[in-house]
Scaffold this active site. Sequence first.
Site, short mmCIF file in Angstrom:
data_model
loop_
_atom_site.label_atom_id
_atom_site.label_comp_id
_atom_site.label_asym_id
_atom_site.label_seq_id
_atom_site.Cartn_x
_atom_site.Cartn_y
_atom_site.Cartn_z
N LYS A 1 -24.02 32.79 5.23
CA LYS A 1 -23.77 33.38 3.91
C LYS A 1 -24.63 32.68 2.85
CE LYS A 1 -18.99 34.48 5.20
NZ LYS A 1 -17.56 34.26 4.80
N TYR B 1 -17.06 44.27 4.93
CA TYR B 1 -15.73 43.72 4.70
C TYR B 1 -14.69 44.80 4.40
CZ TYR B 1 -17.41 38.85 4.72
OH TYR B 1 -17.91 37.63 5.09
N PHE C 1 -9.20 38.84 -3.37
CA PHE C 1 -10.50 38.14 -3.44
C PHE C 1 -11.67 39.06 -3.10
CE2 PHE C 1 -8.55 37.35 0.73
CZ PHE C 1 -9.54 37.83 1.59
N ARG D 1 -16.76 32.53 17.45
CA ARG D 1 -15.63 32.28 16.52
C ARG D 1 -15.12 30.85 16.65
NH1 ARG D 1 -14.10 35.73 12.33
NH2 ARG D 1 -11.93 35.12 12.67
N THR E 1 -10.94 30.31 9.30
CA THR E 1 -11.41 30.89 8.03
C THR E 1 -11.33 29.88 6.89
OG1 THR E 1 -10.69 33.06 8.78
CG2 THR E 1 -11.01 32.77 6.40
N ASN F 1 -17.31 29.48 2.68
CA ASN F 1 -17.19 28.95 4.04
C ASN F 1 -18.42 29.18 4.91
OD1 ASN F 1 -16.79 31.63 4.58
ND2 ASN F 1 -14.69 31.43 5.35
N HIS G 1 -20.41 33.72 8.79
CA HIS G 1 -19.58 34.82 9.31
C HIS G 1 -19.84 34.98 10.79
CE1 HIS G 1 -17.84 38.83 9.87
NE2 HIS G 1 -18.91 39.06 10.60
N GLU H 1 -20.72 45.81 13.32
CA GLU H 1 -21.52 44.97 12.42
C GLU H 1 -23.00 44.95 12.82
OE1 GLU H 1 -19.25 41.29 12.48
OE2 GLU H 1 -17.58 42.24 11.41
P1 IDP Z 1 -13.36 35.23 8.75
O1 IDP Z 1 -14.64 35.12 7.95
O2 IDP Z 1 -12.95 33.91 9.32
O3 IDP Z 1 -13.37 36.35 9.75
P2 IDP Z 1 -11.64 36.97 7.12
O4 IDP Z 1 -10.17 36.89 7.01
O5 IDP Z 1 -12.24 38.12 7.86
O6 IDP Z 1 -12.16 35.57 7.70
O7 IDP Z 1 -12.20 36.96 5.63
C1 IDP Z 1 -13.56 37.24 5.40
C2 IDP Z 1 -14.10 36.29 4.36
O8 IDP Z 1 -13.40 36.51 3.13
C3 IDP Z 1 -13.87 34.80 4.64
O9 IDP Z 1 -14.82 34.26 5.53
C4 IDP Z 1 -14.00 34.22 3.26
O10 IDP Z 1 -15.38 34.17 2.86
C5 IDP Z 1 -13.31 35.30 2.42
N1 IDP Z 1 -11.90 34.96 2.21
C6 IDP Z 1 -10.89 35.09 3.10
N2 IDP Z 1 -9.71 34.67 2.56
C7 IDP Z 1 -10.02 34.26 1.32
C8 IDP Z 1 -9.24 33.72 0.24
O11 IDP Z 1 -8.02 33.53 0.35
N3 IDP Z 1 -9.89 33.43 -0.91
C9 IDP Z 1 -11.23 33.64 -1.07
N4 IDP Z 1 -12.00 34.14 -0.10
C10 IDP Z 1 -11.41 34.45 1.07
MG MG Z 2 -13.39 38.40 9.52
#
Ligand code: IDP
Ligand code: MG
Length: 165
Positions: A20, A60, A68, A98, A104, A125, A128, A139
Amino acid sequence: TKPLAGIKNTASERTFIAVKPDGVQRGLVGKIVSRFEERGYKLVAIKAVVPSRALAEEHYADLRARPFFRGLVEYMTNGKAPVVAMVWEGKDVVRQGRAMIGATNPLESSPGSIRGQYCVSVGRNIIHGSDSFESATKEIQLWFGKPGEVIDWEPANWVWTMAEN
Ligand code: IDP
Ligand code: MG
């Protein structure tokens, strides 16, 4: 010819991995690529791209209702740094990808995982990875759907890395 996401549960399985914009900004692309290379996976597509809003929203789509979501799409698309989008191939690569990435929320990620080693904020984070073979299929099509963007090739050591016995 092979489906874009390869064949599930074989050494040709593929996943979509993206560094990212925060990971690119922080200079972590090389370290992330190395971890997948060193594990034995094969890089079959890579590009730097500032995604359109439409692309980020589709990527997404399952999070559209989350509070968010707006901020997430803004952070992915604002062009302060590109996303480095990749497709990696090899045995169990969706699930292993993963696990290598970690939880996450980086504060819940194990210390040896990519997120656990390099970041601390759920909203920043750095990486992805597809969460299932079905997500990988969607994707890879979304990010690398033009003909020729995903390259079939065989590393000279592939059989040594992916042998079944
Ligand atoms: P993942 O990336 O581990 O699959 P997902 O639940 O699919 O996690 O969420 C996608 C992305 O959305 C996360 O990687 C993160 O960048 C963002 N995200 C998820 N939860 C939060 C949150 O509570 N606050 C801010 N950003 C979030
Ligand atoms: Mg995800």
